[in-house]
Design a protein around this motif. Structure first.
Motif, PDB file in Angstrom:
ATOM      1  N   ARG A  62       4.248  -2.605  25.450  1.00 50.79           N
ATOM      2  CA  ARG A  62       4.636  -2.463  26.854  1.00 50.79           C
ATOM      3  C   ARG A  62       4.096  -3.600  27.719  1.00 50.79           C
ATOM      4  N   ASP A  63       3.248  -4.428  27.142  1.00 53.11           N
ATOM      5  CA  ASP A  63       2.650  -5.534  27.907  1.00 53.11           C
ATOM      6  C   ASP A  63       3.658  -6.681  28.028  1.00 53.11           C
ATOM      7  N   PRO A  64       3.858  -7.247  29.219  1.00 56.45           N
ATOM      8  CA  PRO A  64       4.849  -8.319  29.398  1.00 56.45           C
ATOM      9  C   PRO A  64       4.483  -9.615  28.673  1.00 56.45           C
ATOM     10  N   ASN A  65       3.231  -9.779  28.284  1.00 58.21           N
ATOM     11  CA  ASN A  65       2.823 -10.997  27.573  1.00 58.21           C
ATOM     12  C   ASN A  65       3.110 -10.938  26.081  1.00 58.21           C
ATOM     13  N   VAL A  66       3.488  -9.754  25.591  1.00 58.43           N
ATOM     14  CA  VAL A  66       3.656  -9.535  24.151  1.00 58.43           C
ATOM     15  C   VAL A  66       5.137  -9.450  23.794  1.00 58.43           C
ATOM     16  N   VAL A  67       5.533 -10.232  22.801  1.00 55.75           N
ATOM     17  CA  VAL A  67       6.907 -10.184  22.289  1.00 55.75           C
ATOM     18  C   VAL A  67       7.040  -9.118  21.215  1.00 55.75           C
ATOM     19  N   ASP A  68       6.066  -9.061  20.310  1.00 51.39           N
ATOM     20  CA  ASP A  68       6.124  -8.082  19.224  1.00 51.39           C
ATOM     21  C   ASP A  68       4.709  -7.830  18.713  1.00 51.39           C
ATOM     22  N   ALA A  69       4.502  -6.677  18.116  1.00 53.03           N
ATOM     23  CA  ALA A  69       3.205  -6.315  17.539  1.00 53.03           C
ATOM     24  C   ALA A  69       3.448  -5.380  16.374  1.00 53.03           C
ATOM     25  N   ILE A  70       2.788  -5.646  15.250  1.00 50.29           N
ATOM     26  CA  ILE A  70       2.945  -4.775  14.085  1.00 50.29           C
ATOM     27  C   ILE A  70       1.568  -4.423  13.523  1.00 50.29           C
ATOM     28  N   PRO A  71       1.372  -3.163  13.161  1.00 46.79           N
ATOM     29  CA  PRO A  71       0.123  -2.770  12.502  1.00 46.79           C
ATOM     30  C   PRO A  71       0.190  -3.132  11.017  1.00 46.79           C
ATOM     31  N   PHE A  72      -0.964  -3.264  10.399  1.00 50.15           N
ATOM     32  CA  PHE A  72      -0.973  -3.579   8.967  1.00 50.15           C
ATOM     33  C   PHE A  72      -2.222  -2.997   8.315  1.00 50.15           C
ATOM     34  N   GLN A  73      -2.100  -2.810   7.011  1.00 50.56           N
ATOM     35  CA  GLN A  73      -3.234  -2.484   6.154  1.00 50.56           C
ATOM     36  C   GLN A  73      -3.331  -3.564   5.077  1.00 50.56           C
ATOM     37  N   GLU A  74      -4.552  -3.858   4.661  1.00 49.25           N
ATOM     38  CA  GLU A  74      -4.746  -4.961   3.712  1.00 49.25           C
ATOM     39  C   GLU A  74      -5.801  -4.568   2.696  1.00 49.25           C
ATOM     40  N   ARG A  75      -5.520  -4.921   1.436  1.00 48.28           N
ATOM     41  CA  ARG A  75      -6.457  -4.571   0.369  1.00 48.28           C
ATOM     42  C   ARG A  75      -6.166  -5.463  -0.847  1.00 48.28           C
ATOM     43  N   LYS A  76      -7.225  -5.829  -1.578  1.00 49.35           N
ATOM     44  CA  LYS A  76      -7.038  -6.504  -2.850  1.00 49.35           C
ATOM     45  C   LYS A  76      -6.445  -5.519  -3.853  1.00 49.35           C
ATOM     46  N   GLY A  77      -5.486  -5.996  -4.632  1.00 57.41           N
ATOM     47  CA  GLY A  77      -4.845  -5.123  -5.604  1.00 57.41           C
ATOM     48  C   GLY A  77      -4.351  -5.907  -6.795  1.00 57.41           C
ATOM     49  N   LEU A  78      -3.858  -5.186  -7.753  1.00 70.22           N
ATOM     50  CA  LEU A  78      -3.364  -5.785  -8.994  1.00 70.22           C
ATOM     51  C   LEU A  78      -1.869  -5.545  -9.089  1.00 70.22           C
ATOM     52  N   VAL A  79      -1.110  -6.610  -9.354  1.00 64.57           N
ATOM     53  CA  VAL A  79       0.333  -6.479  -9.498  1.00 64.57           C
ATOM     54  C   VAL A  79       0.716  -6.878 -10.920  1.00 64.57           C
ATOM     55  N   SER A  80       1.606  -6.089 -11.517  1.00 67.22           N
ATOM     56  CA  SER A  80       2.026  -6.313 -12.900  1.00 67.22           C
ATOM     57  C   SER A  80       3.534  -6.398 -12.957  1.00 67.22           C
ATOM     58  N   SER A  81       4.042  -7.289 -13.801  1.00 67.63           N
ATOM     59  CA  SER A  81       5.483  -7.421 -14.001  1.00 67.63           C
ATOM     60  C   SER A  81       5.910  -6.609 -15.215  1.00 67.63           C
ATOM     61  N   ALA A  82       7.225  -6.571 -15.445  1.00 61.29           N
ATOM     62  CA  ALA A  82       7.741  -5.837 -16.601  1.00 61.29           C
ATOM     63  C   ALA A  82       7.294  -6.489 -17.907  1.00 61.29           C
ATOM     64  N   GLN A  83       6.965  -7.789 -17.851  1.00 59.98           N
ATOM     65  CA  GLN A  83       6.500  -8.506 -19.052  1.00 59.98           C
ATOM     66  C   GLN A  83       4.988  -8.349 -19.244  1.00 59.98           C
ATOM     67  N   MET A  84       4.368  -7.456 -18.446  1.00 59.31           N
ATOM     68  CA  MET A  84       2.939  -7.166 -18.515  1.00 59.31           C
ATOM     69  C   MET A  84       2.070  -8.343 -18.062  1.00 59.31           C
ATOM     70  N   GLU A  85       2.671  -9.269 -17.316  1.00 59.88           N
ATOM     71  CA  GLU A  85       1.888 -10.319 -16.678  1.00 59.88           C
ATOM     72  C   GLU A  85       1.208  -9.715 -15.454  1.00 59.88           C
ATOM     73  N   GLN A  86      -0.069 -10.029 -15.258  1.00 55.55           N
ATOM     74  CA  GLN A  86      -0.833  -9.435 -14.169  1.00 55.55           C
ATOM     75  C   GLN A  86      -1.460 -10.512 -13.283  1.00 55.55           C
ATOM     76  N   ARG A  87      -1.663 -10.132 -12.015  1.00 56.01           N
ATOM     77  CA  ARG A  87      -2.242 -11.070 -11.060  1.00 56.01           C
ATOM     78  C   ARG A  87      -2.973 -10.291  -9.975  1.00 56.01           C
ATOM     79  N   LEU A  88      -4.178 -10.746  -9.626  1.00 54.65           N
ATOM     80  CA  LEU A  88      -4.923 -10.148  -8.516  1.00 54.65           C
ATOM     81  C   LEU A  88      -4.431 -10.785  -7.221  1.00 54.65           C
ATOM     82  N   VAL A  89      -3.979  -9.961  -6.284  1.00 54.58           N
ATOM     83  CA  VAL A  89      -3.390 -10.465  -5.041  1.00 54.58           C
ATOM     84  C   VAL A  89      -3.938  -9.675  -3.863  1.00 54.58           C
ATOM     85  N   THR A  90      -3.615 -10.158  -2.672  1.00 59.19           N
ATOM     86  CA  THR A  90      -3.880  -9.413  -1.444  1.00 59.19           C
ATOM     87  C   THR A  90      -2.613  -8.654  -1.072  1.00 59.19           C
ATOM     88  N   LEU A  91      -2.709  -7.351  -1.031  1.00 64.75           N
ATOM     89  CA  LEU A  91      -1.574  -6.517  -0.665  1.00 64.75           C
ATOM     90  C   LEU A  91      -1.618  -6.274   0.840  1.00 64.75           C
TER      91      LEU A  91
END
Length: 398
Positions: A84-113
């Motif tokens: 509602r502030d006239p100085n703001v165009v957009d605002a979005i909330p977020f959550q952030e956490r380190k996590g592990l992502v895996s593909s169908a080929q069982m390749e894994q990578r530690l990322v920031t979710l």
């Protein structure tokens, strides 16, 4: 002053039959031109890359970020107030956490979710996105480097796990999603370490989190981020931490600032060496013209006026070199921006030409550094004329 200027012009580079002083004078001019040229071109290149990094960082982070220092603060209510502030165009909330992502080929990578309202991704973030596809299920967005490492393509399934959040039986929580887009942030290692997931998926995955981690904000006037940061600190409830994009990456921008200072210090040595040569040229001219100086002293010219003549001559020689270097460098920067004379491999730098941005502040800095060094060297050389005895100078054989 007119008299001193006229004589200085006659003595320029030693005048007729100058011999060695003419050669050293031209070397001084070339050295000063090279130093001024190198300074302006180097700073223009640094400006170009710095602006690109700044744009990419702002595109990924937003203009301001609000996070909570107090568990009693409800960030969702803060989002409503911000929108509602006239100085703001957009605002979005977020959550952030380190996590592990895996593909169908069982390749894994530690990322920031990073969990956000996924439908606002394209409108909020200024991030280059490969063509997306409408898919079923939970839509996730991955960086192109991460996609290459995990061999992912649009529509491919991925498994997402948060090691610190556990289910009822003590096992890490795990959910599945499908790749809906591959983005290229083109800054730092974002494309390799960040994955965007839907906010509702993040709320289920990050079971130990009780609220949002923060709010990213887009401002109507991004250039006023520092000023509006103070405004929001006054207008919003206490217990909030408000940081700009520059605060979030202060280490990066401090490094670029030190790089700029280091560049100025190192390349100023070229100007300094040229000024040493200018000093030797002026001393040589003084002794080549010692009889003329003796005649001028006999006719009533004061020692200070003789000193002024040599000083003006040094400023003229040094000024010519510095001005020539500035003109050539500015012309090169303008030509590069217009015609792209120096190309870059786009697959490495994500741009097809060397970025150069001319900054008037840099021009004044370069001219100021050159003028100060020229003035000091000319003053030191001209002070030698105060020791010339008029009687001995008149009868001195060359």
């Amino acid at each position: 002053m007119k008299f001193a200027f006229h004589i200085a012009r006659r003595f320029m580079l030693g005048g007729k039959g100058a011999g060695p002083s003419r050669l050293t004078g031209w070397i001084s001019i070339i050295g000063l031109a090279a130093g001024s040229f190198a300074l302006i071109v180097s700073l223009s290149v640094l400006n170009g890359f710095e602006e690109r990094v700044t744009d990419r960082v702002m595109g990924f982070e937003g203009d301001l970020r609000i996070s909570s220092r107090d568990d009693d603060v409800d960030l969702i209510n803060i989002v409503d107030r911000l929108l509602r502030d006239p100085n703001v165009v957009d605002a979005i909330p977020f959550q952030e956490r380190k996590g592990l992502v895996s593909s169908a080929q069982m390749e894994q990578r530690l990322v920031t979710l990073k969990a956000i309202p996924i439908n606002q991704f394209s409108s909020f973030y200024d991030i280059k996105m490969d063509p997306t596809d409408e898919i079923e299920g939970q839509q996730v967005f991955v960086g192109h480097l991460l996609a290459q490492r995990l061999d992912l393509d649009l529509g491919d399934p991925v498994q997402i796990m948060s090691p610190v959040d556990h289910s009822g039986v003590g096992l890490p929580r795990r959910f599945s999603g499908n790749v809906a887009g591959v983005f290229q942030a083109e800054v730092l290692d974002v494309d390799d370490r960040v994955m965007f997931i839907p906010l509702e998926l993040g709320e289920r995955l990050f079971s130990r989190k009780k609220d949002m981690d923060g709010i990213d904000i887009r401002l109507l006037e991004p250039q006023k981020a520092e000023e509006l940061k103070k405004y929001f600190r006054r207008s919003l409830p206490g217990g909030l931490s408000i940081k700009s994009w520059a605060d979030l990456h202060s280490g990066l921008f401090n490094a670029m600032r030190m790089e700029r200072l280091g560049t100025i210090a190192v390349l100023s040595l070229i100007v300094l060496v040229a000024c040493f040569n200018l000093m030797s040229t002026l001393v040589l001219v003084s002794y080549q013209k010692i009889r003329e100086i003796g005649i001028l002293r006999t006719l009533g010219t004061t020692a200070r006026n003789i000193q002024k003549i040599i000083l003006i001559q040094g400023l003229m020689i040094g000024g010519v070199g510095a001005i020539v270097g500035v003109i050539i460098s500015v012309s090169l920067v303008l030509a590069q921006n217009q015609f792209g004379i120096f190309p870059l491999p786009e697959e490495i730098y994500f741009i097809d030409r060397l970025p150069m941005i001319f900054n008037s502040g840099d021009l004044f800095a370069v001219v100021g550094i050159s003028f100060i060094l020229i003035l000091i060297s000319s003053a030191v050389a001209s002070s030698r004329t105060l020791k010339i005895d008029p009687k001995e100078a008149v009868y001195l054989e060359k």
